[in-house]
Design an enzyme around this catalytic site. Structure first.
Site, PDB file in Angstrom:
ATOM      1  CG  ASP A   1      -2.799 -19.313   3.230  1.00 48.01           C
ATOM      2  OD1 ASP A   1      -2.060 -19.097   4.217  1.00 48.01           O
ATOM      3  OD2 ASP A   1      -2.412 -19.936   2.227  1.00 48.01           O
TER       4      ASP A   1
ATOM      5  CG  ASP B   1      -7.611  -3.205   3.597  1.00 47.12           C
ATOM      6  OD1 ASP B   1      -8.659  -2.960   4.243  1.00 47.12           O
ATOM      7  OD2 ASP B   1      -7.409  -2.775   2.457  1.00 47.12           O
TER       8      ASP B   1
ATOM      9  CE1 TYR C   1      -3.132  -2.930   0.433  1.00 51.22           C
ATOM     10  CE2 TYR C   1      -4.369  -1.407   1.798  1.00 51.22           C
ATOM     11  CZ  TYR C   1      -4.288  -2.586   1.082  1.00 51.22           C
ATOM     12  OH  TYR C   1      -5.363  -3.430   1.047  1.00 51.22           O
TER      13      TYR C   1
ATOM     14  CE  LYS D   1       0.900 -17.823   1.079  1.00 55.22           C
ATOM     15  NZ  LYS D   1      -0.055 -18.895   1.356  1.00 55.22           N
TER      16      LYS D   1
END
Ligand code: NAD
Length: 363
Positions: free
Chosen positions: A225, A249, A125, A192
């Site tokens: 995930d 987010d 971002y 991740k």
């Protein structure tokens, strides 16, 4: 109880209505506020030529605390998001979003109570973007292909994902400090790292180091995930989720959905030099001026503000009053009803009246 100087940015769209409802409730708690009302968003463009006038920033810098309504991001006008600009200008690096189920709301389950701490300044971002086909994108593709000996398709657009040691350190330390202050037991770092070793991997390595210095609070990590699945299946096992920007987010909206939607999802943007309290949702422009949307997300953000100001008993009273209006289910807006068109739904200002009545009854 002391007086507090607070910047009030009503914003645009439904912002002014829900902020007005919230201010009325805040004032009914008995805490005294000196509001410094500042215009930003659509209304400010005509007057100041910009949706984020310098006086807004100056006021927040001075008062260190602001309550803010949502602000529309003008499409195609060349103005960037005021909300993102405000966070960057004031370096509000931590976005705190509690996910708490109130009895009577359309919760996935009634025992939800965890907090998302989202890094607010870096990651994908950061705004480092290269448009497909531009000379800069082509140049970068050629450089990267040379450096990494990996092929990037020439018709690609590129977004850069910076994650720094200093940025990671301060957000993870913030999560531990928040845990301690709010009597929470565990911080879970979300990442991740198995795929993005040099960004998420760095975040995780830093998080582990920071955890060693904060051994009074439990620490663990989860791959993002798996985190999403765990939150739906076993949310009670989680307490504070410390996330880089993008995952924070996405998980925030997952969290909002688990507790009945955006109308009940509060937030706080916090930095070393100030704090801006605002709902997760946007300006819902199609409902502007209709006295229709739920003011409770801003009200619950104001509860976070009261806690930030150490007005603990006022915060408890206001949260309790909101919770009892939700539990009773009578004076709530359309989004809290089972059916969208339920004619018994009330408007924004009637919710404020009901919360104030509860506050007074509890006093
Ligand atoms: P939105 O959150 O404004 O609205 C999406 C839908 O959610 C609404 O149409 C409505 O059905 C529902 N909703 C939102 N808030 C609600 C409430 N308080 N009560 C009941 N229902 C509610 O999202 P959007 O339409 O994607 O964005 C509109 C504008 O807001 C855009 O310009 C966007 O950039 C901006 N935005 C601002 C902020 C902010 O100020 N921090 C955050 C998100 C979006």
């Amino acid at each position: 109880m002391s007086r507090h100087s607070v910047t009030l940015v009503p914003g645009d769209g439904v912002g002014p209505e829900i902020c007005d409802a919230t201010v009325r409730v805040l004032e009914a708690t008995g805490v005294v506020f000196d509001w410094d009302v500042q215009k930003a968003g659509a209304g400010a463009i005509a007057e100041f030529g910009t949706p984020l006038p310098e006086n807004v920033l100056a006021s927040i810098r001075k008062n260190k605390v602001a309550l803010k309504g949502p602000i529309t991001t003008p499409v195609g006008s060349g103005f960037r998001s005021v909300n993102v600009a405000l966070r960057q200008e004031l370096d509000l690096y931590a976005l705190v979003r509690p996910v708490k189920a109130y009895k009577g709301a359309r919760n996935l389950r009634d025992d939800l109570d965890f907090v998302i701490v989202r890094e607010n300044t870096e990651d994908i971002y950061a705004g480092l973007e290269f448009e497909k086909g531009t000379p800069d994108a082509e140049h970068l593709i050629a450089e990267i292909s040379g450096l990494l000996k990996k092929k990037i398709r020439p018709d690609s657009g590129l977004s850069i994902k910076p994650i720094s040691v200093s940025g990671s350190e301060r957000i993870v330390q913030f999560a531990f400090d928040y845990a301690r202050k709010n009597k929470r037991r565990k911080v879970t770092a979300v990442h991740k790292a198995n795929i993005m070793k040099h960004t998420d991997g760095l975040f995780l390595a830093v998080a582990r180091q920071v955890a060693e210095r904060n051994s009074d609070i439990e620490f663990e990590d989860r791959i993002v995930d798996n985190m999403c699945m765990q939150l739906v299946l076993r949310p009670k096992e989680y307490d504070i989720l410390c996330c880089p920007n993008l995952y924070g987010d996405i998980i925030s909206d997952l969290g909002a959905g688990m507790i009945g939607g955006l109308g009940l999802a509060p937030g706080a943007n916090i930095g070393t030099n100030g704090a801006v309290f605002e709902a997760t949702h946007g300006s819902a422009p199609k409902y502007t001026g209709q006295n229709k949307v739920n003011p409770m997300a801003v009200m619950l953000s104001a509860v976070l503000m009261l806690r930030h100001l150490d007005e603990v008993s006022a915060a408890d009273a206001m949260e309790g009053a909101i919770a009892s209006v939700i539990a009773e289910g009578k004076n709530v807006t359309y989004d809290l009803k089972e059916k969208r068109g339920d004619p018994t739904a009330v408007g924004t200002s009637q919710v404020a009246d009901a919360v104030i009545a509860r506050l007074k009854a509890g006093a």
